[in-house]
Design a protein around this motif. Structure first.
Motif, mmCIF file in Angstrom:
data_model
loop_
_atom_site.group_PDB
_atom_site.id
_atom_site.type_symbol
_atom_site.label_atom_id
_atom_site.label_comp_id
_atom_site.label_asym_id
_atom_site.label_seq_id
_atom_site.Cartn_x
_atom_site.Cartn_y
_atom_site.Cartn_z
ATOM 1 N N VAL A 329 0.810 -1.215 0.000
ATOM 2 C CA VAL A 329 0.000 0.000 0.000
ATOM 3 C C VAL A 329 0.842 1.263 0.000
ATOM 4 O O VAL A 329 0.375 2.322 -0.431
ATOM 5 C CB VAL A 329 -0.981 0.019 1.188
ATOM 6 N N ASP A 330 2.079 1.204 0.505
ATOM 7 C CA ASP A 330 2.926 2.394 0.533
ATOM 8 C C ASP A 330 4.063 2.345 -0.482
ATOM 9 O O ASP A 330 4.939 3.200 -0.481
ATOM 10 C CB ASP A 330 3.492 2.635 1.938
ATOM 11 N N ARG A 331 4.071 1.318 -1.325
ATOM 12 C CA ARG A 331 5.006 1.196 -2.454
ATOM 13 C C ARG A 331 6.470 1.290 -2.037
ATOM 14 O O ARG A 331 7.274 2.007 -2.634
ATOM 15 C CB ARG A 331 4.674 2.224 -3.539
ATOM 16 N N ASP A 332 6.791 0.486 -1.011
ATOM 17 C CA ASP A 332 8.180 0.397 -0.584
ATOM 18 C C ASP A 332 8.791 -0.958 -0.922
ATOM 19 O O ASP A 332 9.881 -1.280 -0.462
ATOM 20 C CB ASP A 332 8.303 0.680 0.913
ATOM 21 N N GLY A 333 8.061 -1.773 -1.702
ATOM 22 C CA GLY A 333 8.569 -3.067 -2.114
ATOM 23 C C GLY A 333 8.323 -4.178 -1.123
ATOM 24 O O GLY A 333 8.837 -5.289 -1.293
ATOM 25 N N LEU A 334 7.494 -3.928 -0.074
ATOM 26 C CA LEU A 334 7.211 -4.927 0.950
ATOM 27 C C LEU A 334 5.713 -5.204 1.000
ATOM 28 O O LEU A 334 4.897 -4.307 0.761
ATOM 29 C CB LEU A 334 7.690 -4.439 2.325
ATOM 30 N N LEU A 335 5.352 -6.429 1.345
ATOM 31 C CA LEU A 335 3.950 -6.845 1.383
ATOM 32 C C LEU A 335 3.285 -6.404 2.690
ATOM 33 O O LEU A 335 3.698 -6.806 3.778
ATOM 34 C CB LEU A 335 3.843 -8.359 1.253
ATOM 35 N N ASP A 336 2.250 -5.569 2.581
ATOM 36 C CA ASP A 336 1.454 -5.157 3.725
ATOM 37 C C ASP A 336 0.206 -6.036 3.806
ATOM 38 O O ASP A 336 -0.139 -6.744 2.858
ATOM 39 C CB ASP A 336 1.078 -3.684 3.584
ATOM 40 N N VAL A 337 -0.497 -5.983 4.941
ATOM 41 C CA VAL A 337 -1.580 -6.925 5.218
ATOM 42 C C VAL A 337 -2.848 -6.199 5.636
ATOM 43 O O VAL A 337 -2.818 -5.341 6.528
ATOM 44 C CB VAL A 337 -1.181 -7.918 6.332
ATOM 45 N N LEU A 338 -3.965 -6.571 5.013
ATOM 46 C CA LEU A 338 -5.297 -6.127 5.431
ATOM 47 C C LEU A 338 -6.003 -7.296 6.102
ATOM 48 O O LEU A 338 -5.973 -8.422 5.608
ATOM 49 C CB LEU A 338 -6.110 -5.678 4.214
ATOM 50 N N LYS A 339 -6.668 -7.037 7.244
ATOM 51 C CA LYS A 339 -7.466 -8.062 7.912
ATOM 52 C C LYS A 339 -8.805 -7.453 8.311
ATOM 53 O O LYS A 339 -8.848 -6.406 8.956
ATOM 54 C CB LYS A 339 -6.726 -8.612 9.135
ATOM 55 N N THR A 340 -9.915 -8.091 7.917
ATOM 56 C CA THR A 340 -11.244 -7.557 8.211
ATOM 57 C C THR A 340 -11.788 -8.139 9.510
ATOM 58 O O THR A 340 -11.387 -9.222 9.939
ATOM 59 C CB THR A 340 -12.224 -7.848 7.060
ATOM 60 N N HIS A 341 -12.753 -7.409 10.124
ATOM 61 C CA HIS A 341 -13.236 -7.738 11.459
ATOM 62 C C HIS A 341 -14.735 -7.535 11.616
ATOM 63 O O HIS A 341 -15.426 -7.221 10.648
ATOM 64 C CB HIS A 341 -12.480 -6.901 12.499
ATOM 65 N N PHE A 342 -15.208 -7.672 12.854
ATOM 66 C CA PHE A 342 -16.625 -7.594 13.189
ATOM 67 C C PHE A 342 -17.062 -6.138 13.351
ATOM 68 O O PHE A 342 -16.239 -5.215 13.334
ATOM 69 C CB PHE A 342 -16.882 -8.382 14.485
ATOM 70 N N ALA A 343 -18.380 -5.941 13.511
ATOM 71 C CA ALA A 343 -18.914 -4.606 13.771
ATOM 72 C C ALA A 343 -18.342 -4.045 15.075
ATOM 73 O O ALA A 343 -17.927 -4.786 15.962
ATOM 74 C CB ALA A 343 -20.436 -4.667 13.851
ATOM 75 N N ASP A 344 -18.321 -2.715 15.179
ATOM 76 C CA ASP A 344 -17.710 -1.980 16.289
ATOM 77 C C ASP A 344 -16.199 -2.074 16.270
ATOM 78 O O ASP A 344 -15.534 -1.770 17.264
ATOM 79 C CB ASP A 344 -18.242 -2.451 17.652
ATOM 80 N N ASP A 345 -15.655 -2.494 15.164
ATOM 81 C CA ASP A 345 -14.205 -2.560 14.990
ATOM 82 C C ASP A 345 -13.898 -2.098 13.570
ATOM 83 O O ASP A 345 -14.808 -1.904 12.747
ATOM 84 C CB ASP A 345 -13.699 -3.986 15.222
ATOM 85 N N ILE A 346 -12.638 -1.906 13.283
ATOM 86 C CA ILE A 346 -12.220 -1.480 11.949
ATOM 87 C C ILE A 346 -11.220 -2.493 11.418
ATOM 88 O O ILE A 346 -10.638 -3.274 12.174
ATOM 89 C CB ILE A 346 -11.589 -0.070 11.989
ATOM 90 N N PRO A 347 -11.010 -2.508 10.096
ATOM 91 C CA PRO A 347 -10.009 -3.433 9.570
ATOM 92 C C PRO A 347 -8.625 -3.097 10.126
ATOM 93 O O PRO A 347 -8.328 -1.942 10.430
ATOM 94 C CB PRO A 347 -10.055 -3.192 8.058
ATOM 95 N N ALA A 348 -7.811 -4.116 10.265
ATOM 96 C CA ALA A 348 -6.400 -3.885 10.578
ATOM 97 C C ALA A 348 -5.650 -3.672 9.264
ATOM 98 O O ALA A 348 -5.924 -4.347 8.267
ATOM 99 C CB ALA A 348 -5.813 -5.077 11.331
ATOM 100 N N LEU A 349 -4.736 -2.731 9.259
ATOM 101 C CA LEU A 349 -3.863 -2.517 8.110
ATOM 102 C C LEU A 349 -2.437 -2.554 8.639
ATOM 103 O O LEU A 349 -1.958 -1.583 9.236
ATOM 104 C CB LEU A 349 -4.157 -1.187 7.421
#
Length: 572
Positions: A329-349
């Protein structure tokens, strides 16, 4: 308190923060040309994906739904759509409905005919099967050039061997028949020992006995709802080694995979997270810390999620891990991770800091402006081809019958889209992303591909008890693009586990070739890179799971680059 739980508590205390504040990005003055339009009905994807009760859900078995997949099963150069399905419980009972002959719900395979049209080839392809399907992962486990499938179920998982456009059930012949009832969750084909053959990782959600499962009576926001996963017994994950000749051997104990216990495991991704040239496995876990099985290079794995930063939220809390996606996501050549979650929470990035270390930047990145929805399938596709991966997730509450009282926690729900503003700032552009985002569904799996080969990424979505959505990306003013397709020689034929880094305009973009991602789903194996205004990529580097490295330079945009593994191992 166990030593492991004590470690979690210490980490949570050390990094705990005040209540998260929304960090909304100001509107981007640049035009946003993405419009997602649901063309599923018109394209021929018309069969509803039956899954549990339509009005209510008594047991957790009815709630999680299934994944979807983009696969070129007949190798005609066009990606086809696979939509998994479940079944339904008899009214007031705990056993499945006894369907009339020919009426039982089944997974559906739709062949891409081109020109935006699909035909249902489920019967012809040998994929009719009724049951509680969960996830799908894809890989050529016998290296014959045909992409095979593994589908997890509540009951018995199934290995489908592709015999050149028709699938056969190879579960028993491969040694994968279970000795007891299981609830298969995420899965990934992975060459963990770098012998060129794909092994198989299988997550198990929980040990569910529907004959003795509690009736709805657990509480959520003052309402009695179905119970689980908390309070229900966990299960252990599995690893199967590919012995060749079509057979697998259970090495769950010997590899250390089964040593990680007490988790409700869901989606999996298999990729090289620490850049050491060996494929690791990350598992999103529901209400328990997630797992990072670090590859020890000797046939064993160690869970390093806690020390890597991938186990908990940015405030040190456990979350309802559901879906996963990888991108740079920040184009530094490394793999970043998205993780989705339940209501009252936000995805982890999770931003990749290098050396196997990650930091959750979801709040500062602007993702905390949305927290009402239960988030399922998600991805980091570059929807406008500007070179910066955007963020998409689909939604749908598990407590369907409570929607009339709890308006802030809707089921059905929308599809949510965030625009990447250039690195670690995202803007919510859901309302500006076309009618396909506003349409309300109780969705689960989502998979990404340029199914119509017009140069932009589209989305296939599983909807509970409704036909799937095919969100065509009608992008105007979008940038140039480049696709990369791999053909392994010493590595597995599909190149699963490889990392591809495209460099252009002084920045890098990393992507991984994955057997599973999103929620229980599989994306097109052709990696899609946006290039913005650039018409040429400076270089394309492929780091194969064998340890080999291939590089191409001065690659024109607007094409699919096929890279066949050629060079000698790098010595890693």
């Amino acid at each position: 308190m166990s030593p492991l739980r004590a470690r979690w508590a210490r980490v949570a205390l050390a990094v705990a923060a005040p209540a998260l504040l929304a960090h909304a990005a100001p509107p981007d003055p640049r035009p946003w040309g993405v419009s997602l339009v649901d063309v599923g009905e018109k394209a021929g994807l018309r069969v509803a994906s039956v899954y549990g009760g339509e009005a209510s859900r008594r047991f957790i078995l009815e709630a999680n739904g299934t994944g979807v997949a983009w696969i070129d099963y007949d190798e005609d150069g066009r990606v086809d759509a696979l939509v998994l399905a479940g079944t339904r419980l008899a009214p007031g009972g705990r056993q499945d409905v006894e369907w009339k002959a020919g009426e039982a719900p089944t997974n559906r395979l739709y062949r891409n005919l081109g020109r935006g049209a699909f035909e249902d080839v489920t019967e012809r392809a040998g994929l009719r099967r009724s049951g509680w399907a969960s996830s799908v992962c894809a890989g050529d486990y016998d290296n014959d050039g045909h992409l095979d499938l593994f589908v997890t179920y509540y009951g018995q998982n199934v290995l489908y061997r592709n015999r050149g456009g028709r699938f056969e059930d190879a579960t028993a012949a491969a040694g994968l028949a279970a000795g007891r009832r299981q609830w298969g969750a995420g899965c990934s084909f992975i060459d963990y020992d770098r012998d060129g053959r794909l092994d198989l990782f299988v997550a198990r959600y929980l040990d569910f006995d529907r004959e003795h499962a509690p009736e709805p009576g657990c509480m959520w926001k003052g309402f009695p709802v179905m119970c689980g996963p908390k309070g229900l017994p966990t299960d252990v994950n599995q690893l199967f080694h590919n012995e060749g000749a079509g057979g697998f051997k259970d090495v769950s104990e010997a590899s250390g995979v089964a040593k990680v216990t007490g988790r409700y495991a869901m989606s999996t991704v298999a990729a090289d997270f620490d850049g050491d040239g060996w494929t690791d496995v990350y598992v999103a876990c529901d209400t328990t810390p997630s797992i990072l099985y670090r590859n020890n290079h000797d046939g064993t794995f160690t869970d390093t999620a806690l020390e890597s930063g991938l186990a908990l939220s940015e405030s040190g809390r456990t979350q309802a891990g559901m879906g996963l996606a990888l991108a740079d996501v920040d184009r530094d050549g490394l793999l970043d991770v998205l993780k989705t979650h339940f209501a009252d929470d936000i995805p982890a990035l999770y931003r990749n800091l290098g050396g196997g270390r990650f930091n959750d930047v979801a709040t500062t990145a602007g993702l905390s402006v949305q927290n009402r929805h239960v988030e399922w399938g998600g991805g980091l596709p570059d929807l406008d081809n500007d070179g910066w991966p955007d963020l998409v997730y689909v939604t749908g509450n598990v407590y369907k019958e409570k929607g009339d009282w709890l308006k802030d926690y809707p089921d059905p729900g929308p599809r949510v889209v965030f625009r990447n503003r250039g690195g670690l700032r995202f803007e919510d552009v859901t309302d500006a992303s076309g009618p396909g985002t506003a349409a309300l569904h109780s969705s689960r799996g989502a998979a990404f591909a340029d199914y119509d080969d017009d140069g932009d990424l589209d989305v296939l979505v599983m909807n509970m008890n409704a036909p799937p959505s095919l969100l065509r990306n009608d992008c105007t003013g979008c940038g140039h693009w480049l696709k990369v397709k791999l053909e392994g020689t010493r590595s597995n034929r599909a190149g699963l586990g490889a990392t591809v880094v495209v460099r252009a305009g002084g920045l890098a973009q990393a992507q991984a070739v994955l057997s599973q991602s999103s929620f229980y789903s599989h994306d097109d194996l052709r990696l899609h890179f946006g290039l913005g205004t650039l018409k040429v990529a400076d270089s394309v580097e492929v780091r194969w799971p064998s340890g080999a490295v291939d590089k191409r330079t001065h690659v024109p945009a607007g094409r699919t680059l096929v890279v066949r593994e050629t060079t000698a191992p790098s010595g890693q």
